[in-house]
Scaffold this active site. Structure first.
Site, PDB file in Angstrom:
ATOM      1  CG  PHE A 120      -1.765  -1.185   1.446  1.00  0.00           C
ATOM      2  CD1 PHE A 120      -2.952  -1.366   0.752  1.00  0.00           C
ATOM      3  CD2 PHE A 120      -1.376  -2.156   2.363  1.00  0.00           C
ATOM      4  CE1 PHE A 120      -3.743  -2.487   0.985  1.00  0.00           C
ATOM      5  CE2 PHE A 120      -2.159  -3.274   2.604  1.00  0.00           C
ATOM      6  CZ  PHE A 120      -3.347  -3.445   1.905  1.00  0.00           C
ATOM      7  CG  ASP A 147      -0.671   1.924  -4.240  1.00  0.00           C
ATOM      8  OD1 ASP A 147      -0.587   2.195  -3.029  1.00  0.00           O
ATOM      9  OD2 ASP A 147      -1.613   2.314  -4.960  1.00  0.00           O
ATOM     10  CB  ALA A 199      -2.216  -4.776  -0.955  1.00  0.00           C
ATOM     11  CG  ASP A 236       0.620   3.565   5.470  1.00  0.00           C
ATOM     12  OD1 ASP A 236      -0.357   3.615   6.243  1.00  0.00           O
ATOM     13  OD2 ASP A 236       1.155   4.583   4.984  1.00  0.00           O
ATOM     14  CB  CYS A 276      -5.054   6.472   8.500  1.00  0.00           C
ATOM     15  SG  CYS A 276      -5.730   5.747   6.987  1.00  0.00           S
TER      16      CYS A 276
END
Length: 398
Positions: free
Chosen positions: A231, A253, A282, A302, A342
Site C-alpha cells: 500500500f 500499490d 495488495a 500502510d 489511519c
C-alpha cells in the site's frame, strides 16, 4: 457584545454546555433545539448557540443536515469572521510549523486542532492544497484563498473537494485550481528523499505528511536491508528507506499513477536502480510473494482506512488482522514488520489487538519495539480523540 444579527439556536434543556465551554469543539444534532426555524438556517452560516437560560455558549458554524450540527469558532458571543481572522490563524499555525521544520513543506492546518473546524491545508513551498470539509469553510473559500495570498504570497492554491467528510456535510466533489498554474508534480523533500506530490490528481492533498516520523523510524531499521512497502502510495516508506541505505525496495500499490510518482521520486532521489514496483491488489500480491517463498528484512503495510467510522469497525479490524497475518509471513527471522492504521474508529488498543492476533495466526512471535503516531504538523485536539487517528506498530519478529 452579542452580535444580534446572528440567528440564535438553543441547546436542549437536558443538555449541558459545560464540555463546550471547557473546549469541546462540536455540538451534535441531538443537543440542539432544531425546530423549523433552525432547520431553515442555510448550511455554513454562523449562529449564536445559547444554553437553556439564554446565556451565550459559542458562535458556531451551523449545518442542520450534519450530525455535527454546530462547529465552535469562538466561545462567547463575539466573532468577526473576515479575511484578517483567517490570516491571523495562518500566521499562528505557520509560526509553530516553521519551528519544527526547516523547509516549508508541512500540514499548515489540521482542522479542529488548529482552530479551523473541518479545514485541512497542506503546504508545498509556495503551493497550497485546501480541503474545506465543512460547509462554513466551503462557502468562504475566496476568503481563505485571499488570506493565503496575503500571508504567504501563495503562487498556487488548489481546492481539493474529494473525501468522505464532505459527503457527510452535503457538499459536492468539485475540485478546482483557484490560483496560479501547475502542470507537474511538486518535488517535496522529506527524510533525505524527494517525493513527487500530484496536487491536482493525487490522493487527498497529494502527499501524506502525517507518516513522516514513521517513515524515518522505519528508515533507521532498513540500512543494508531489502524492504517491501505494501500500500505504498507514492513510496512513503520506500524512498525514506532507500535514502537511509536500504539495499532494495519493492513498492506495491493498486494505483498505476501512484507507482509512477514513486518511481519518479526514487529517480529524483538518486535511488532508482534499487527501487522496483508491482501494481496489483495488495492481498493478491502478498499472497503471490508468499507462494514464491519471498521474504524481506523489513515489511511495511500502510493500508487505507479500513474502519473510517464505527459501522465499519468489525470488518475493518478483520482486515487489519489479515494484513498482519500476511505481512508477518513475508518477514525474515529477526526482521521487522511495520503495521499502520489511519482509521478513526479503530483506536490503538483495538488496532494492536487485531494486529497481534494476525501475527500470531501467521505462526510468528516477536516484540513491539515502537509505537508511532502522526507528525508534529498534526497536533491533537485535547478534547477530540478523532484528531489522533494515525497508529503505527513496529515489531521485530523471531
Amino acid at each position: 457584545m452579542t452580535d444580534i444579527s446572528l440567528p440564535i439556536v438553543r441547546m436542549r434543556p437536558n443538555k449541558s454546555p459545560q464540555r463546550v465551554r471547557f473546549g469541546f469543539p462540536w455540538i451534535y444534532n441531538d443537543e440542539l433545539v432544531l425546530d423549523r426555524r433552525a432547520k431553515n438556517i442555510p448550511a455554513g452560516e454562523l449562529v449564536l448557540v445559547q444554553d437553556n437560560d439564554r446565556r451565550p455558549v459559542a458562535i458556531c458554524a451551523f449545518n442542520a443536515n450534519s450530525k455535527i450540527t454546530a462547529r465552535v469558532l469562538a466561545l462567547g458571543d463575539t466573532l468577526t469572521l473576515d479575511q484578517d481572522w483567517f490570516a491571523q490563524k495562518m500566521r499562528y499555525a505557520a509560526a509553530y510549523r516553521d519551528r519544527m521544520f526547516d523547509k516549508p513543506f508541512y500540514r499548515l492546518f489540521h482542522a479542529e486542532s488548529d482552530g479551523m473546524p473541518g479545514v485541512i491545508i497542506d503546504r508545498f513551498g509556495d503551493a497550497f492544497v485546501v480541503q474545506p470539509n465543512a460547509a462554513w469553510a466551503d462557502m468562504r473559500m475566496d476568503m481563505i484563498a485571499a488570506a493565503l495570498r496575503d500571508v504567504f504570497d501563495a503562487a498556487v492554491i488548489v481546492k481539493n473537494a474529494t473525501g468522505r467528510a464532505r459527503g457527510l456535510e452535503g457538499l459536492n466533489e468539485d475540485s478546482a485550481l483557484l490560483h496560479g498554474a501547475i502542470d507537474a508534480p511538486i518535488p517535496t523533500p522529506m527524510n533525505n528523499a524527494t517525493y513527487m506530490a500530484d496536487l491536482l490528481g493525487g490522493q487527498k492533498t497529494g502527499l501524506f505528511y502525517d507518516q513522516r516520523p514513521n517513515h524515518a523510524f522505519a528508515a533507521n531499521l532498513a540500512k543494508d536491508c531489502d524492504v517491501l512497502d505494501v500500500f505504498s502510495h507514492v513510496g512513503g516508506f520506500s524512498l525514506a528507506a532507500l535514502a537511509a541505505g536500504a539495499k532494495s525496495a519493492l513498492a506495491v500499490d493498486a494505483s498505476t499513477p501512484a507507482l509512477e510518482l514513486a518511481t519518479a521520486g526514487a529517480n529524483a532521489s538518486g535511488h532508482g536502480d534499487r527501487f522496483s514496483t508491482e501494481r496489483g491488489d495488495a492481498f493478491d500480491v502478498m499472497d503471490g510473494l508468499a507462494k514464491d517463498g519471498r521474504q524481506f528484512d523489513v515489511v511495511v503495510c500502510d493500508p487505507p482506512a479500513f474502519a473510517p467510522a464505527k459501522p465499519a469497525l468489525d470488518k475493518g479490524l478483520r482486515a487489519y488482522e489479515r494484513v498482519a497475518r500476511m505481512g508477518a509471513a513475508l518477514v525474515k527471522p529477526g526482521g521487522f514488520l511495520v503495521l499502520c492504521s489511519c482509521s478513526h474508529a479503530a483506536d490503538l488498543a483495538k488496532f494492536r489487538t487485531a494486529s497481534l492476533r494476525g501475527m500470531g495466526k501467521s505462526g510468528r512471535s516477536g516484540q513491539i519495539i515502537h509505537t508511532g503516531g502522526a507528525g508534529a504538523d498534526h497536533p491533537v485536539h485535547p478534547h477530540l480523540a478523532e484528531s489522533s487517528y494515525l497508529k503505527s506498530l513496529f515489531l521485530r519478529l523471531n
